[in-house]
Design an enzyme around this catalytic site. Structure first.
Site, PDB file in Angstrom:
ATOM      1  N   LYS A 296     -15.731 -87.729  -1.040  1.00 31.89           N
ATOM      2  CA  LYS A 296     -15.136 -87.227   0.096  1.00 31.89           C
ATOM      3  C   LYS A 296     -14.015 -87.868   0.660  1.00 31.89           C
ATOM      4  O   LYS A 296     -13.176 -87.523   1.200  1.00 31.89           O
ATOM      5  CB  LYS A 296     -16.159 -86.643   1.036  1.00 31.89           C
TER       6      LYS A 296
ATOM      7  N   SER B 276     -20.794 -85.838  -8.190  1.00 28.49           N
ATOM      8  CA  SER B 276     -19.905 -86.029  -6.953  1.00 28.49           C
ATOM      9  C   SER B 276     -20.391 -86.880  -5.711  1.00 28.49           C
ATOM     10  O   SER B 276     -19.453 -87.125  -4.951  1.00 28.49           O
ATOM     11  CB  SER B 276     -19.593 -84.544  -6.454  1.00 28.49           C
TER      12      SER B 276
END
Length: 419
Positions: free
Chosen positions: A67, A316
């Site tokens: 992110k 992720s």
């Protein structure tokens, strides 16, 4: 249930198209704040799939997730006036830390609205990065609505977690690194919640290597993108229910949806049960902690044909609190038949417990817990219940232990193991 959904063909994209020039600028920008997460070849998954499987370990990235890429690039594109007004976003985890870190690096104030249910460790990590944390609402949607209210009230610049082409461009820098490390990649598997990561990766991957297949993977209990593709437009799920909290999204991004329609080659949905066993596999075979959303892409390997192909699974993130971690490990052991509980009835007389434990030891079973219930029947001398929780090597070993007990006159009954 159909596991893979084919996506659409050519779609008309909005004017704010994600171009190669923008991706190149994003790669230059995020390099200032990101770690080099080189691909890791997986002997384990390659052996089990017949292909050559590589892992993109964004769980090892700064703040523990990808992110920070999108957050930093988005903030770098803002004007000085927009940054000086302060930044605000809503998130229960990875995006919160990404924005907090990126804002600190850019010298901007950051306000993060987090649901009141957010684990304390995530709240404290976000504060440690210099952000002001506001707790509001029980779910992300409540926090996001409050963040928009605060943005309007104080003039803050809102940084959307996924539905922003600039944020998606930053996330897409992962594709540049994948193609650089593995030029002959055939398939890229990418987790999807709101769709920002999948948008950026699929768009840039197609620009760099048109023949590469990019497949999105989402949890079965929060398959908002699958539902939207089937409807041909963005739809909102009535509810979501998944342990993959980072991808527990009801509505995919509307601004980025056309990119997903154009560039994705398929969507796979994965049940939570497969994420649990994938966590166990990752810890035991790669010694890595990967959060449930990040495990979607390795769980998806069993749903595609990997034979003779080079496949990259994007991990992720790795932000998982230890309580969740311990629960997932135990459930994984149960699902793999490496922990199980049996109930046997014994006469209430000396030596019976020793006899049972001896049989189990002879079969190489390891006793974890014993529960002795003398009140299972009125006549204690006729029978008492012994519940035995055991550790085994797997399904075949479990069957062997049960068979040994049966051959020696016991009638073992499997009991659901409590987590």
């Amino acid at each position: 249930m159909e596991k893979q959904v084919r996506t659409g063909g050519e779609k008309e994209l909005p004017e704010e198209a994600l171009t190669l020039k923008k991706f190149e600028a994003a790669c230059e920008a995020v390099r200032r704040v990101t770690l080099d997460t080189e691909l890791i070849y997986s002997d384990y998954y390659s052996e089990h799939t017949g292909g050559k499987v590589y892992l993109k370990p964004e769980n090892m990235q700064r703040t523990g997730a990808y992110k920070v890429r999108g957050a930093y690039y988005k903030i770098s594109t803002l004007s000085a006036e927009e940054r000086e007004r302060g930044l605000i976003t809503a998130s229960a985890g990875n995006h919160a830390q990404g924005v907090a870190y990126a804002a600190r690096e850019c010298g901007a104030k950051a306000v993060i609205v987090m649901p009141t249910t957010t684990p304390l460790i995530k709240v404290n990590r976000t504060k440690a990065l210099g952000a002001e944390v506001v707790l509001h609402g029980d779910i992300y949607d409540d926090a996001a609505a409050h963040a928009q209210e605060l943005a309007a009230e104080h003039g803050y610049t809102f940084i959307h977690p996924f539905d922003d082409p600039d944020v998606a461009t930053g996330q897409g820098t992962i594709a540049m690194e994948i193609v650089k490390d593995l030029p002959l990649v055939d398939i890229i598997l990418v987790p999807v919640g709101g769709g920002g990561l999948a948008t950026g990766v699929s768009c840039l991957a197609k620009l760099l290597k048109p023949n590469v297949k990019v497949i999105a993977v989402e949890p079965e209990g929060a398959a908002c993108l699958k539902a939207s593709f089937e409807a041909g437009e963005v739809v909102t799920l009535p509810f979501v229910n998944t342990i993959a909290d980072g991808t527990a999204v009801k509505t995919p991004g509307t601004r980025i949806f056309p990119y997903l329609q154009k560039n994705l080659d398929g969507i796979i949905t994965v049940p939570d049960q497969e994420l649990v066993t994938a966590f166990l596999d990752m810890v035991e075979n790669h010694k890595m902690v990967v959060e449930n959303s990040g495990l979607l892409t390795v769980a998806a390997l069993r749903h595609i044909d990997c034979r003779d192909k080079k496949v990259v699974s994007v991990l992720s993130g790795g932000n998982m609190d230890v309580i969740t971690m311990s629960s997932v490990v135990q459930q994984g052991l149960i699902l793999r038949d490496r922990i199980f509980t049996v109930s046997v009835l014994l006469p209430d007389k000396p030596g019976e417990l020793h006899r049972v434990s001896g049989l189990i030891a002879g079969a190489n079973g390891n006793v974890i817990k014993l529960e002795h219930n003398q009140f299972v029947t009125i006549n204690r001398s006729a029978a008492v219940e012994l519940r035995i929780t055991l550790e085994a090597f797997g399904t075949e070993h479990k069957k062997e232990i049960i068979s040994v007990l049966e051959k020696n006159g016991f009638k073992p009954r499997l009991v659901k193991t409590r987590s």
